[in-house]
Design a protein around this motif. Sequence first.
Motif, PDB file in Angstrom:
ATOM      1  N   ASP A   1       1.821  14.790   8.761  1.00 53.79           N
ATOM      2  CA  ASP A   1       2.896  13.826   8.989  1.00 53.79           C
ATOM      3  C   ASP A   1       3.207  13.646  10.475  1.00 53.79           C
ATOM      4  N   LYS A   2       2.399  14.304  11.355  1.00 55.84           N
ATOM      5  CA  LYS A   2       2.591  14.229  12.815  1.00 55.84           C
ATOM      6  C   LYS A   2       3.959  14.769  13.230  1.00 55.84           C
ATOM      7  N   CYS A   3       4.512  15.637  12.401  1.00 55.70           N
ATOM      8  CA  CYS A   3       5.835  16.164  12.696  1.00 55.70           C
ATOM      9  C   CYS A   3       5.940  17.643  12.350  1.00 55.70           C
ATOM     10  N   PHE A   4       5.588  18.001  11.097  1.00 60.92           N
ATOM     11  CA  PHE A   4       5.769  19.380  10.642  1.00 60.92           C
ATOM     12  C   PHE A   4       4.498  19.989  10.072  1.00 60.92           C
ATOM     13  N   GLY A   5       3.830  19.279   9.169  1.00 62.31           N
ATOM     14  CA  GLY A   5       2.645  19.857   8.554  1.00 62.31           C
ATOM     15  C   GLY A   5       2.033  18.917   7.532  1.00 62.31           C
ATOM     16  N   ASP A   6       1.126  19.472   6.734  1.00 58.76           N
ATOM     17  CA  ASP A   6       0.431  18.682   5.714  1.00 58.76           C
ATOM     18  C   ASP A   6       0.828  19.194   4.328  1.00 58.76           C
ATOM     19  N   ASP A   7       1.494  18.367   3.564  1.00 63.21           N
ATOM     20  CA  ASP A   7       1.946  18.736   2.222  1.00 63.21           C
ATOM     21  C   ASP A   7       0.867  18.366   1.211  1.00 63.21           C
ATOM     22  N   ARG A   8       0.328  19.364   0.510  1.00 66.91           N
ATOM     23  CA  ARG A   8      -0.757  19.103  -0.437  1.00 66.91           C
ATOM     24  C   ARG A   8      -0.262  18.480  -1.733  1.00 66.91           C
ATOM     25  N   ALA A   9       1.043  18.371  -1.912  1.00 70.72           N
ATOM     26  CA  ALA A   9       1.572  17.715  -3.106  1.00 70.72           C
ATOM     27  C   ALA A   9       1.438  16.199  -3.014  1.00 70.72           C
ATOM     28  N   ILE A  10       1.162  15.686  -1.818  1.00 68.51           N
ATOM     29  CA  ILE A  10       0.925  14.251  -1.613  1.00 68.51           C
ATOM     30  C   ILE A  10      -0.454  14.089  -0.993  1.00 68.51           C
ATOM     31  N   ARG A  11      -1.301  13.283  -1.646  1.00 69.34           N
ATOM     32  CA  ARG A  11      -2.621  12.989  -1.098  1.00 69.34           C
ATOM     33  C   ARG A  11      -2.651  11.538  -0.633  1.00 69.34           C
ATOM     34  N   THR A  12      -3.203  11.331   0.531  1.00 64.63           N
ATOM     35  CA  THR A  12      -3.287   9.977   1.092  1.00 64.63           C
ATOM     36  C   THR A  12      -4.672   9.759   1.684  1.00 64.63           C
ATOM     37  N   GLY A  13      -5.097   8.499   1.706  1.00 62.82           N
ATOM     38  CA  GLY A  13      -6.377   8.208   2.337  1.00 62.82           C
ATOM     39  C   GLY A  13      -6.879   6.808   2.037  1.00 62.82           C
ATOM     40  N   TRP A  14      -7.903   6.418   2.793  1.00 58.11           N
ATOM     41  CA  TRP A  14      -8.563   5.129   2.572  1.00 58.11           C
ATOM     42  C   TRP A  14      -9.496   5.230   1.369  1.00 58.11           C
ATOM     43  N   ALA A  15      -9.662   4.121   0.666  1.00 56.41           N
ATOM     44  CA  ALA A  15     -10.599   4.090  -0.457  1.00 56.41           C
ATOM     45  C   ALA A  15     -11.017   2.659  -0.724  1.00 56.41           C
ATOM     46  N   LYS A  16     -12.053   2.508  -1.537  1.00 57.26           N
ATOM     47  CA  LYS A  16     -12.501   1.180  -1.960  1.00 57.26           C
ATOM     48  C   LYS A  16     -12.327   1.051  -3.459  1.00 57.26           C
ATOM     49  N   LEU A  17     -11.907  -0.127  -3.874  1.00 54.45           N
ATOM     50  CA  LEU A  17     -11.770  -0.455  -5.286  1.00 54.45           C
ATOM     51  C   LEU A  17     -12.518  -1.766  -5.496  1.00 54.45           C
ATOM     52  N   ASP A  18     -13.768  -1.665  -5.900  1.00 57.71           N
ATOM     53  CA  ASP A  18     -14.649  -2.837  -5.951  1.00 57.71           C
ATOM     54  C   ASP A  18     -14.712  -3.469  -4.562  1.00 57.71           C
ATOM     55  N   THR A  19     -14.218  -4.710  -4.437  1.00 56.82           N
ATOM     56  CA  THR A  19     -14.293  -5.398  -3.144  1.00 56.82           C
ATOM     57  C   THR A  19     -13.073  -5.147  -2.274  1.00 56.82           C
ATOM     58  N   PHE A  20     -12.078  -4.442  -2.801  1.00 55.37           N
ATOM     59  CA  PHE A  20     -10.833  -4.222  -2.063  1.00 55.37           C
ATOM     60  C   PHE A  20     -10.874  -2.896  -1.302  1.00 55.37           C
ATOM     61  N   LYS A  21     -10.445  -2.941  -0.049  1.00 60.38           N
ATOM     62  CA  LYS A  21     -10.197  -1.729   0.718  1.00 60.38           C
ATOM     63  C   LYS A  21      -8.699  -1.446   0.641  1.00 60.38           C
ATOM     64  N   VAL A  22      -8.332  -0.236   0.253  1.00 65.55           N
ATOM     65  CA  VAL A  22      -6.925   0.075  -0.007  1.00 65.55           C
ATOM     66  C   VAL A  22      -6.547   1.413   0.613  1.00 65.55           C
ATOM     67  N   MET A  23      -5.241   1.619   0.707  1.00 63.22           N
ATOM     68  CA  MET A  23      -4.686   2.925   1.040  1.00 63.22           C
ATOM     69  C   MET A  23      -4.145   3.522  -0.254  1.00 63.22           C
ATOM     70  N   VAL A  24      -4.614   4.697  -0.627  1.00 64.33           N
ATOM     71  CA  VAL A  24      -4.166   5.368  -1.844  1.00 64.33           C
ATOM     72  C   VAL A  24      -3.199   6.483  -1.475  1.00 64.33           C
ATOM     73  N   ILE A  25      -2.054   6.503  -2.146  1.00 61.45           N
ATOM     74  CA  ILE A  25      -1.045   7.545  -1.949  1.00 61.45           C
ATOM     75  C   ILE A  25      -0.642   8.049  -3.318  1.00 61.45           C
ATOM     76  N   GLY A  26      -0.742   9.353  -3.543  1.00 61.44           N
ATOM     77  CA  GLY A  26      -0.418   9.850  -4.870  1.00 61.44           C
ATOM     78  C   GLY A  26       0.030  11.296  -4.884  1.00 61.44           C
ATOM     79  N   HIS A  27       0.826  11.643  -5.889  1.00 61.41           N
ATOM     80  CA  HIS A  27       1.206  13.038  -6.098  1.00 61.41           C
ATOM     81  C   HIS A  27       0.033  13.815  -6.674  1.00 61.41           C
ATOM     82  N   GLU A  28      -0.096  15.049  -6.291  1.00 59.18           N
ATOM     83  CA  GLU A  28      -1.143  15.919  -6.821  1.00 59.18           C
ATOM     84  C   GLU A  28      -0.523  17.198  -7.366  1.00 59.18           C
ATOM     85  N   LYS A  29      -0.773  17.485  -8.659  1.00 58.80           N
ATOM     86  CA  LYS A  29      -0.219  18.680  -9.293  1.00 58.80           C
ATOM     87  C   LYS A  29      -1.163  19.879  -9.209  1.00 58.80           C
TER      88      LYS A  29
END
Length: 351
Positions: free
Chosen positions: A88-116
């Motif tokens: 988060d450029k402030c404190f640390g990296d929380d593994r309960a939230i995953r973020t990143g670039w991805a492709k969905l067919d022809t779309f380039k997207v940012m995926v953000i999701g909770h991880e259990k």
Amino acid sequence: MSEYRLAFERPIYELEARLEKLERLAQTDPAAREELQQKRKELIDLMVQIYSNLKPWEVVEVARHPDRPKTSDYLQLTFDEFVELHGDKCFGDDRAIRTGWAKLDTFKVMVIGHEKGKNTKERLACNYGCAHPEGYRKAMHKMKLAAKFRLPIVCLIDTPGAYPGIGAEERGQAQVIAESMFLMSKLPTPIVCVVIGEGGSGGALAIGVGDRVAMLEHAYYSVISPEGCAGILWKDRQYKEEAARALKMTSKDLIQLGLIDDVIPEPLGGAHRDPFQMASRLKLYLRNTLKELTAIPIPELLEARYQKFRRMGVYLEGGEAVSTAMQPAAANSDAYSPAQEIADEGAAGDA
């Protein structure tokens, strides 16, 4: 699949055990083959009957099933070329939230999701999907990055709620949830949110403000867990089933109340029985929704997003609205408009 079994599924497991025996007998006994075909049909009919009449608490049990597909599963099965972004450029990296670039067919997207997490070690590392403030700050930073490059955002919600520890509160848990919701309300890029399992409290709302909000058929979305509600109202967690009914937290209830836009059907028996088919259905929904949203001009998209959430909570009594303040902002010429804010910022920049 694990040996974890839901109580209401007992008739299904008993019939499946009978089918296994018949499959072995059918190799040598022609009579067993006929019975096998009949029992297979009975199993399908039984699963349809049970899963089409789930009680609210039973829906919660399905949403919490340990074999239910997680965000990490959908990143592999639904998206391509996922590149994870950390911190988060402030404190640390929380593994309960995953973020990143991805492709969905022809779309380039940012995926953000909770991880259990899928096992005990991963669940402890992810706090069972309960994010800290740094998790939501990470999500906000990645959202701004997506908006900068004019790429859509896909949010996958699966959390019992934000982490309630003292450290999280000291680092601004409540404030960061509010900031995330405010940011999403005016972010100039298409946003699609899908509740894939649990949608609990502010932890879910923090990444739940979008142009389209959908739920999987057997997910739940609520201001509080049934156990928490029972503890407050009845002072006893044993009333969790009554609380689940009162909360109106299932996809059937929420689509009728207008709090979500779409319900994505799950495979027969729930997503945990066929993660591949569920991932395929999610991909189809996201692809069609992104195609629709990317065709809408950003000012119109923002205005529709604002009005969508502004209308929530309006109710009628005696055929008339209780308060004009609860009416859509379009009725008030002085109401805040995100589209107008974008236009004003653009004008200021040109000047």
